[in-house]
Scaffold this active site. Structure first.
Site, PDB file in Angstrom:
ATOM      1  N   GLU A   1     -10.556  10.493   0.683  1.00 37.29           N
ATOM      2  CA  GLU A   1     -10.065   9.996  -0.600  1.00 37.29           C
ATOM      3  C   GLU A   1     -10.743  10.543  -1.850  1.00 37.29           C
ATOM      4  O   GLU A   1     -10.495  10.033  -2.933  1.00 37.29           O
ATOM      5  CB  GLU A   1     -10.065   8.467  -0.622  1.00 37.29           C
ATOM      6  CG  GLU A   1     -11.341   7.807  -0.151  1.00 37.29           C
ATOM      7  CD  GLU A   1     -11.207   6.278  -0.051  1.00 37.29           C
ATOM      8  OE1 GLU A   1     -10.375   5.703  -0.758  1.00 37.29           O
ATOM      9  OE2 GLU A   1     -11.973   5.689   0.714  1.00 37.29           O
TER      10      GLU A   1
ATOM     11  N   ARG B   1     -10.570  -2.232   8.303  1.00 41.90           N
ATOM     12  CA  ARG B   1     -11.034  -1.146   7.426  1.00 41.90           C
ATOM     13  C   ARG B   1     -12.448  -1.447   6.950  1.00 41.90           C
ATOM     14  O   ARG B   1     -12.735  -2.570   6.522  1.00 41.90           O
ATOM     15  CB  ARG B   1     -10.098  -1.042   6.222  1.00 41.90           C
ATOM     16  CG  ARG B   1     -10.512   0.029   5.223  1.00 41.90           C
ATOM     17  CD  ARG B   1      -9.743  -0.180   3.931  1.00 41.90           C
ATOM     18  NE  ARG B   1      -9.922   0.895   2.988  1.00 41.90           N
ATOM     19  CZ  ARG B   1      -9.708   0.764   1.680  1.00 41.90           C
ATOM     20  NH1 ARG B   1      -9.296  -0.380   1.171  1.00 41.90           N
ATOM     21  NH2 ARG B   1      -9.899   1.778   0.863  1.00 41.90           N
TER      22      ARG B   1
ATOM     23  N   ARG C   1      -0.743   4.855  -0.314  1.00 42.71           N
ATOM     24  CA  ARG C   1      -0.145   4.929  -1.654  1.00 42.71           C
ATOM     25  C   ARG C   1      -0.177   3.572  -2.328  1.00 42.71           C
ATOM     26  O   ARG C   1       0.103   2.564  -1.694  1.00 42.71           O
ATOM     27  CB  ARG C   1       1.333   5.301  -1.541  1.00 42.71           C
ATOM     28  CG  ARG C   1       1.592   6.728  -1.121  1.00 42.71           C
ATOM     29  CD  ARG C   1       3.103   6.926  -1.045  1.00 42.71           C
ATOM     30  NE  ARG C   1       3.455   8.271  -0.663  1.00 42.71           N
ATOM     31  CZ  ARG C   1       3.473   9.307  -1.490  1.00 42.71           C
ATOM     32  NH1 ARG C   1       3.164   9.133  -2.752  1.00 42.71           N
ATOM     33  NH2 ARG C   1       3.810  10.501  -1.083  1.00 42.71           N
TER      34      ARG C   1
ATOM     35  N   ASP D   1      -7.827   6.966  -5.120  1.00 38.09           N
ATOM     36  CA  ASP D   1      -9.205   7.365  -5.422  1.00 38.09           C
ATOM     37  C   ASP D   1      -9.304   8.856  -5.711  1.00 38.09           C
ATOM     38  O   ASP D   1     -10.115   9.300  -6.529  1.00 38.09           O
ATOM     39  CB  ASP D   1     -10.147   6.972  -4.284  1.00 38.09           C
ATOM     40  CG  ASP D   1     -10.650   5.551  -4.492  1.00 38.09           C
ATOM     41  OD1 ASP D   1     -10.022   4.635  -3.962  1.00 38.09           O
ATOM     42  OD2 ASP D   1     -11.643   5.378  -5.237  1.00 38.09           O
TER      43      ASP D   1
ATOM     44  N   ARG E   1     -13.209   0.116  -8.532  1.00 32.55           N
ATOM     45  CA  ARG E   1     -12.121   0.459  -7.624  1.00 32.55           C
ATOM     46  C   ARG E   1     -10.963   1.054  -8.411  1.00 32.55           C
ATOM     47  O   ARG E   1     -10.801   0.781  -9.604  1.00 32.55           O
ATOM     48  CB  ARG E   1     -11.672  -0.775  -6.863  1.00 32.55           C
ATOM     49  CG  ARG E   1     -12.838  -1.361  -6.069  1.00 32.55           C
ATOM     50  CD  ARG E   1     -12.381  -2.073  -4.863  1.00 32.55           C
ATOM     51  NE  ARG E   1     -11.892  -1.221  -3.834  1.00 32.55           N
ATOM     52  CZ  ARG E   1     -12.283  -1.282  -2.548  1.00 32.55           C
ATOM     53  NH1 ARG E   1     -13.213  -2.129  -2.187  1.00 32.55           N
ATOM     54  NH2 ARG E   1     -11.741  -0.518  -1.652  1.00 32.55           N
TER      55      ARG E   1
ATOM     56  N   HIS F   1      -4.112  -5.898  -1.806  1.00 26.59           N
ATOM     57  CA  HIS F   1      -4.538  -5.508  -3.156  1.00 26.59           C
ATOM     58  C   HIS F   1      -3.651  -4.441  -3.721  1.00 26.59           C
ATOM     59  O   HIS F   1      -3.288  -3.524  -3.019  1.00 26.59           O
ATOM     60  CB  HIS F   1      -5.984  -5.038  -3.122  1.00 26.59           C
ATOM     61  CG  HIS F   1      -6.848  -6.105  -2.564  1.00 26.59           C
ATOM     62  ND1 HIS F   1      -7.204  -7.199  -3.294  1.00 26.59           N
ATOM     63  CD2 HIS F   1      -7.350  -6.278  -1.331  1.00 26.59           C
ATOM     64  CE1 HIS F   1      -7.918  -8.002  -2.525  1.00 26.59           C
ATOM     65  NE2 HIS F   1      -8.015  -7.469  -1.337  1.00 26.59           N
TER      66      HIS F   1
HETATM   67  P1  PGA Z   1      -8.395   0.624  -2.398  1.00 27.99           P
HETATM   68  O1  PGA Z   1      -6.896   0.873  -2.860  1.00 27.99           O
HETATM   69  O2  PGA Z   1      -9.182   0.279  -3.607  1.00 27.99           O
HETATM   70  O3  PGA Z   1      -8.235  -0.502  -1.439  1.00 27.99           O
HETATM   71  O4  PGA Z   1      -8.856   1.892  -1.757  1.00 27.99           O
HETATM   72  C1  PGA Z   1      -6.658   1.694  -3.894  1.00 27.99           C
HETATM   73  C2  PGA Z   1      -5.230   1.559  -4.375  1.00 27.99           C
HETATM   74  O5  PGA Z   1      -4.414   0.943  -3.701  1.00 27.99           O
HETATM   75  O6  PGA Z   1      -4.920   2.059  -5.446  1.00 27.99           O
END
Ligand code: PGA
Length: 852
Positions: A481, A372, A556, A518, A688, A133
């Site tokens: 985070e 995770r 990151r 986050d 998110r 993602h």
């Molecule tokens: P996450 O990633 O939502 O999987 O914590 C955040 C990001 O990559 O900006």
């Protein structure tokens, strides 16, 4: 220097035009051309051009809008291809003065640094963690075509027929997926990148690093040296993604083992062809029962094992498949030693060494799968367990009670889990641990706990691992985070470091994961980066005092608001001492292609990482002076207050965000396997970080990437200008922060955001948009005052012109997006409009490249 790119863009644009004409006729092509010209005209007669464009799109049918949006989105892809080809061509490298990172690094070495270099080389370790993602918006089919196009442009004899053909192929293929990818598909894409690119790139990079070692130290790198290793979250990250189940992770691991076995089979078969020699050590000759040659004899047995593994894994069975790297490494090392002993170093150090290095880097599964999960899910599962044991509700216990219980259970040898039926959620959490226990240790990476905030979060995972019979100490990484959690991280870790039995289990080393996006979403970029910085500093100190190895893992994102930016600057702006335990860093879905999609891109990215880490290890960045620190503390606080005064305190903020950006629509589009929210309902907190930032970059207000910072600069500039300039000059952390913000200002556009507001936002909320734009302008001015510049990125003509190249294509796409949103909000779930929206989103993301 832009001429080469421009002429390639013209060529590609012309060919795309011809293709569109085949599909939609010359008349429509003319319309597209006139839109393109209006986009360029904006600098001259903005209002007039804008009006004409708006009229054109508001009167266009959906079918027409779709063609327009596809055309402009593809234009932008072609611009990227032309630019990418230039930056990696000989000519481009020369003109951009993009030196070879390792060569540049070598120039900085002299006799006084040789010893430090040797030590740094020993410490050098990069673990790249591929994440799913945000999912790359482009389909794989397209990525292949784009790569092929870039290669065609790169060849001196441009093959225009092939270029034309590829452009046609792309145009007549649907660029948007119709369905969400499954996590298994996402994991397959990651493996594809490795197979297509890193599989070649890693040995190549190692050869160059070896050369450096020879030149500086007069010796080769050790045979078991592995400065680059790979891990993945694809199909392992189940935080907020119900589609990643224990079963699915297991399948992904089996698939990865199969892919690896297939690649190794080719490698071993190649070696079999090459290593036909008979000159070998006695022990090898003695084993050559079939008289096919001693090396071939050794290789043949591995080839047979690989074939057997492939067969087994294809049937989903792992029992007798190759399960450790030693099974591959030992025979290779045996051959290597024998060749060297027999004076055949040249042969030893060629393909054979490459394969040894691959095995060291990719292991038996190409990537080690990380797991995770959200801390809350563990707590809920444990609450069900304690209730089943009649001990009460774990979730309501105080932290001390939880820790005492967990420590006691960790020592307890009776089974923790009563045999009973659990709720589906708890069963899934427990199944994941059972799955971990079934895997060979080598295919797994580390266990990450999202939103970790307490000692018990870590101990609980440890207990679940134990309870499921995981017989090795799987590393656990709490992910800190939010602003508070980052600030608290050293205190939490201090508690853990005191627990001698736990430290023994970890062999006195521990991972800590730093969450970049986050925390920025929570507190604004400046306060978040400062908390990341100070927290890491404190962790380094704490771990040193306790003689425990700190292993930092950086979460990151690709875009600036999510902690992204050039790797070199990011590494240089780390606090001193943070790289000693290696660099573990996420490489997120959308950046994987840019950084590692082609072998030479991947080699260059590895050079950049390696040279920056080596340099930082040899000459650590300066620790901040007391005055810098004081000012940063103050500015972080001010910027957080300023950021939150909008995001949290303005009642109308969320409503404005939802109307002015495509956030609501984004969640229903099939972009990635993961839902855009952790919880179904809930406001901005449950959203998110990725869609939060993505949505803001679509309307070009890019709020999360700048809000708060400029205000803090403005508040202190008069009283502290000289100090800030000193920080800018001497402190890589501050310098990187400001230069990334300049990039954000360059790519943001109050004018575009205003267009979204006018068309999509209710009257009552318009004032807020206006205020934000005013704030943006004021902030930009404050930063310019600090820099003593008239405009942003003044001295970076390459980035300025590179963005200029995209501007004329971006504006029409924004206007089409506004039009699509307007219609979609009146007429929801309209498939054609959704398609248009997706194409514009992908196009804008392509044009914006790294900002968001
Ligand atoms: P996450 O990633 O939502 O999987 O914590 C955040 C990001 O990559 O900006």
């Amino acid at each position: 220097m832009l001429e080469t790119i421009q002429s390639n863009v013209r060529l590609l644009g012309k060919l795309l035009g011809q293709t569109i004409a085949i599909d939609h006729g010359d008349d429509f092509l003319e319309k597209i051309e006139s839109v393109r010209n209006l986009g360029k005209d904006l600098n001259r007669d903005e209002q007039q051009a804008l009006k004409l464009l708006q009229d054109e799109f508001s009167s266009a049918s959906e079918a027409q809008l779709k063609v327009y949006s596809r055309a402009f989105s593809q234009f932008l892809n072609l611009v990227n291809i032309a630019e990418q080809q230039f930056t990696i061509s000989e000519k481009g490298l020369q003109q951009l003065e993009l030196a070879h990172p390792l060569e540049e690094f070598q120039k900085k070495l002299d006799e006084s640094t040789t010893e430090k270099f040797e030590q740094a080389l020993q410490k050098l370790h990069v673990e790249l963690v591929l994440t799913a993602h945000p999912t790359e918006v482009n389909r794989r089919t397209f990525i292949h075509k784009y790569h092929d196009l870039a290669e065609q442009l790169d060849s001196p004899e441009k093959n225009s027929e092939r270029i034309e053909e590829l452009i046609e192929q792309a145009w007549f293929t649907n660029e948007i997926r119709n369905e969400r990818p499954t996590p298994l598909e996402e994991s397959r894409w990651g493996l594809d990148t490795i197979a297509d690119s890193l599989w070649q790139a890693v040995p190549e990079f190692m050869r160059e690093l070896n050369e450096l070692s020879q030149q500086v130290l007069g010796k080769d790198l050790p045979l078991d040296y592995a400065p680059v290793t790979m891990a993945s979250w694809q199909a392992g990250d189940r935080d907020g993604n119900p589609f990643v189940t224990a079963k699915l992770s297991e399948l992904a691991i089996t698939n990865a083992r199969l892919r690896a076995a297939e690649l190794y089979l080719q490698d071993f078969q190649n070696l079999y062809l090459e290593l036909s020699m008979h000159k070998a050590d006695e022990n090898l000759i003695a084993q050559d029962a079939e008289r096919i040659g001693p090396y071939r004899q050794v290789l043949a047995s591995v080839i047979a094992q690989l074939k057997h593994s492939i067969n087994q894994l294809q049937q989903g069975s792992t029992e007798t498949a190759i399960s450790s790297t030693e099974q591959l490494l030992e025979p290779l090392q045996l051959c290597y030693q024998s060749l060297c002993n027999q004076g055949l170093q040249k042969i030893a150090n060629s393909s054979l060494l490459d394969v040894i290095r691959r095995v060291k880097c990719f292991g038996i599964s190409m990537v080690k799968l990380d797991i995770r999960q959200h801390s809350e899910r563990h707590d809920q599962a444990m609450a069900e367990v304690t209730q089943a044991l009649n001990l009460g509700d774990y979730q309501t216990w105080k932290e001390e009670q939880k820790v005492a219980f967990l420590l006691c259970e960790l020592q307890n040898s009776r089974p923790l889990l009563p045999a009973q039926k659990w709720s589906a959620d708890t069963q899934e959490v427990l199944d994941t641990y059972a799955m971990i226990a079934r895997q060979p240790k080598e295919v797994l990476g580390i266990y990450i706990i999202s939103m970790a905030s307490r000692t018990s979060d870590v101990l609980l995972v440890n207990l679940f691992l134990k309870a499921h019979g995981v017989d090795w100490a799987m590393p656990i990484a709490p992910l800190f985070e939010t602003l508070d959690d980052l600030n608290n991280a050293p205190a939490v870790m201090a508690e853990l470091l005191k627990l001698e039995s736990y430290m023994q289990r970890c062999e006195r080393q521990h991972y800590v994961m730093i969450g970049y996006s986050d925390s920025a979403k929570d507190a604004g970029v400046l306060a978040a980066t400062w908390a990341q910085y100070t927290s890491q500093e404190a962790l380094v100190k704490l771990f040193e005092q306790n003689k425990v190895q700190l292993k930092l893992f950086h979460g990151r994102g690709g875009t600036i608001g999510r902690g992204g930016g050039p790797a070199h600057a990011a590494i240089a702006s780390q606090p001193p001492g943070t790289l000693c335990g290696g660099l573990r860093v996420t490489e997120q879905g959308e950046t994987i292609r840019y950084k590692f999609g082609l072998p030479h891109l991947a080699v260059r990215s590895l050079h950049l990482y390696a040279s920056a880490i080596l340099e930082s290890l040899i000459t650590p960045p300066p620790a901040p002076k007391k005055e810098w620190r004081q000012l940063m503390d103050k500015m972080a606080e001010q910027s957080c207050a300023s950021y939150r005064s909008y995001v949290r305190e303005r009642e109308d903020f969320v409503r404005y965000f939802r109307q002015a950006t495509p956030e609501q629509e984004l969640s229903s589009l099939p972009l990635g396997s993961r839902p855009s929210k952790r919880k179904k309902d809930g406001g901005i907190e449950s959203l998110r970080a990725i869609p939060w930032i993505f949505a803001w970059s679509q309307n070009r207000l890019v709020v999360p990437s700048w809000l708060g910072l400029g205000q803090a600069i403005a508040d202190n500039l008069d009283s502290n200008k000289a100090l800030m300039q000193d920080m800018l000059k001497e402190w890589p952390y501050f310098k990187a922060r400001i230069s990334l913000t300049e990039m954000v200002y360059l790519k943001s556009s109050p004018e575009v955001s205003e267009l979204y507001d006018q068309a999509l936002v209710e009257d009552e909320l318009l004032a807020l948009g206006k205020e934000l734009r005013h704030q943006l302008k004021q902030d930009e001015q404050a930063v310019l005052n600090l820099l003593g510049q008239k405009r942003v990125m003044e001295s970076d003509s390459w980035n300025l012109s590179s963005f200029e190249l995209r501007r004329p294509y971006l504006l029409p796409l924004h206007l089409m997006q506004v039009e699509a949103l307007k219609r979609l909000r009146q007429n929801p779930e309209h498939p054609e409009l959704e398609q248009i929206l997706m194409v514009t989103m992908a196009g804008i993301a392509t044009g914006m490249r790294n900002t968001g």
